[in-house]
Structures are given as structure tokens and as C-alpha cells.
Design an enzyme around this catalytic site. Structure first.
Site, short mmCIF file in Angstrom:
data_model
loop_
_atom_site.label_atom_id
_atom_site.label_comp_id
_atom_site.label_asym_id
_atom_site.label_seq_id
_atom_site.Cartn_x
_atom_site.Cartn_y
_atom_site.Cartn_z
N GLY A 105 -1.99 6.53 13.11
CA GLY A 105 -0.84 5.81 13.30
C GLY A 105 -0.76 5.02 14.62
N SER A 106 -1.66 4.47 14.79
CA SER A 106 -1.57 3.40 16.05
C SER A 106 -1.12 2.08 15.43
CB SER A 106 -3.18 3.11 16.37
OG SER A 106 -3.97 2.42 15.68
N ASN A 107 -1.28 1.82 14.15
CA ASN A 107 -0.61 0.63 13.64
C ASN A 107 0.94 0.96 13.22
OD1 ASN A 107 -2.37 -1.81 13.09
ND2 ASN A 107 -3.67 0.00 12.62
N HIS B 241 -6.16 -4.21 6.98
CA HIS B 241 -7.56 -3.71 6.54
C HIS B 241 -8.41 -4.31 7.82
CE1 HIS B 241 -11.09 -1.99 4.41
NE2 HIS B 241 -11.50 -3.20 4.83
N ASN C 155 -0.93 -4.08 3.06
CA ASN C 155 -1.88 -3.37 3.82
C ASN C 155 -2.32 -4.22 4.78
OD1 ASN C 155 -3.39 -1.03 4.04
ND2 ASN C 155 -4.86 -2.10 2.93
N LYS D 86 -1.25 11.35 -10.04
CA LYS D 86 -0.69 10.25 -9.35
C LYS D 86 0.67 9.92 -9.87
CE LYS D 86 -3.84 7.22 -7.94
NZ LYS D 86 -3.95 6.71 -6.74
N MET E 187 -4.73 6.41 3.03
CA MET E 187 -5.94 6.51 2.29
C MET E 187 -5.75 6.95 0.70
SD MET E 187 -7.72 5.80 4.95
CE MET E 187 -9.45 6.27 4.59
N ARG E 188 -5.12 6.24 0.07
CA ARG E 188 -4.87 6.45 -1.33
C ARG E 188 -4.64 5.20 -1.90
NH1 ARG E 188 -4.62 11.42 -2.90
NH2 ARG E 188 -4.93 12.53 -1.09
C1 GRF Z 1 -6.67 0.89 10.51
O1 GRF Z 1 -7.91 0.24 11.09
C2 GRF Z 1 -6.27 -0.06 9.23
O2 GRF Z 1 -6.88 -1.34 9.20
C3 GRF Z 1 -7.09 0.68 8.35
O3 GRF Z 1 -6.80 2.08 8.64
C4 GRF Z 1 -6.67 2.27 9.99
C5 GRF Z 1 -5.62 3.13 10.47
O4 GRF Z 1 -5.51 3.17 11.57
N1 GRF Z 1 -6.48 0.56 6.89
P1 GRF Z 1 -4.19 3.97 12.51
O5 GRF Z 1 -4.13 5.17 11.59
O6 GRF Z 1 -3.06 3.10 12.45
O7 GRF Z 1 -4.62 4.10 13.92
#
Ligand code: GRF
Length: 187
Positions: A14-16, A108, A106, A64, A89-90
Site C-alpha cells: 500500500g505504498s501507492n 505499473h 492502474n 469473478k 493482483m487481480r
Molecule cells: C507497485 O509497484 C505498482 O506499480 C504495482 O504494484 C506495486 C504495488 O506496491 N502495480 P504498493 O503496494 O503500492 O507498495
């Protein structure tokens, strides 16, 4: 004018999510965190920010379509109009995509279309490319496909370790994602 309500979907650290919450001039309100992984540390972060959490176990649904129907109901009930995937992750299915058409983005950790899927940073590091980066894109039913909104490059340095590269990529993610979200609000 009413504030746009958004949900973040995440499965891990969850850093983002944290970077979005820490943006002082964020032009929307995160009203829900959706998490499909029991014990994911993003849940504690949401609690710290007072963001309600919707945890679900995909394995307890027949399909789903079934769990996405529940998510759509909860999201609509909370007034959510935008969804930000942040380490979710889905793969989204038609039920979610049709309910939030052109409103799911999203982030990436590569310059898509290069290195889609899991471990994009490791893939780039071992491939020997000189440049990788970060992409923010709309999602579709593919794995890290869908129209690209923004990209930023990160050089792979001769002295790099995978950890050092990951740190620089994440620093870009944490700045770029909230910026792009703000650009999209109101559209
Ligand atoms: C990030 O690198 C994002 O780009 C990818 O998954 C990772 C999630 O990291 N889709 P976090 O959980 O936000 O730390």
C-alpha cells in the site's frame, strides 16, 4: 461542486495508496479501500487514514462475476465514480469494467508494453535494458494492457542492484500517480 469519490484497490503493502492519501491537494476523496488479501498491510494504512475497508475473499465466491457484482453494489452505494488500482493482483472482469467504463486506472512499474505482469522490475533488471520506468494506464481485460495515460522513464544504472532500482521506480510512482489522478479529476 461536489467532490469526486474514489476507491483504491490494493492487495499488498500500500505504498501507492499512502502516496495518494498524502497528496495534500488531492482533487477527490478516497472513500473506500478494497482489498482481496487477508492480512495485507495496506489495510492498516487505510485504518490509520480513517478510510473504510472492504475486504473480500475471492475464494468464497463461485466466480469473478459474483464477487465483482458485490463490489459494484458496494462501490455504487458509497457513491464511487473512479477506481485507482494500486498493486491489486487481480484481473478485472466485464462486471467491474462495464460498471466503471473508462474510470479504472492502474499503475505499473515498467514502460508498458514492456514487462507486463508480475515482477516487472525484476524482469527489466535481469533483461539488461538501460531504461525502464512507470506507466499509468486505463485498464481492460488484459494483463497491464489498456490505453496509456502517462509514462516516466527511470534509467537502469550500471552500478544498480534490483533493490536500488526498485526504490527509484517507487519514488517515481509515488509522485506520478497522485499527479495523474489530479489531472483526470473533473474529466
Ligand atoms: C507497485 O509497484 C505498482 O506499480 C504495482 O504494484 C506495486 C504495488 O506496491 N502495480 P504498493 O503496494 O503500492 O507498495
Amino acid at each position: 461542486m461536489s467532490v469526486v469519490k474514489a476507491a483504491v484497490f490494493a492487495s499488498g503493502t500500500g505504498s501507492n495508496f499512502q502516496a495518494i492519501m498524502e497528496k495534500s491537494d488531492l482533487r477527490c476523496e478516497v472513500v473506500l479501500l478494497v482489498c482481496d488479501k487477508q492480512g495485507a498491510s495496506v489495510v492498516e494504512k487505510a485504518e490509520k487514514y480513517g478510510v473504510p475497508v472492504l475486504e473480500f475473499n475471492p475464494k468464497s465466491f463461485a466466480s469473478k462475476a459474483e464477487y465483482e457484482a458485490l463490489l459494484v453494489e458496494k462501490l455504487m452505494g458509497a457513491g464511487v465514480t473512479w477506481i485507482f488500482l494500486a498493486g491489486y493482483m487481480r484481473i478485472a472482469g466485464p462486471t467491474l469494467l462495464q460498471a466503471f467504463e473508462n474510470k479504472i486506472i492502474n499503475i505499473h512499474p515498467s514502460l508498458l508494453p514492456d514487462f507486463p505482469g508480475k515482477d516487472a522490475i525484476g524482469q527489466a533488471f535481469t533483461s539488461g535494458v538501460g531504461t525502464t520506468g512507470v506507466t499509468v494506464h486505463y485498464i481492460d481485460e488484459g494483463i497491464d494492457t489498456g490505453p496509456i495515460i502517462a509514462q516516466e522513464s527511470v534509467d537502469v544504472l550500471p552500478s544498480d542492484t534490483e533493490e536500488a532500482l526498485k526504490k527509484r521506480i517507487q519514488d517515481v510512482e509515488h509522485r506520478l500517480y497522485p499527479e495523474v489522478i489530479n489531472q483526470l479529476m473533473g474529466k
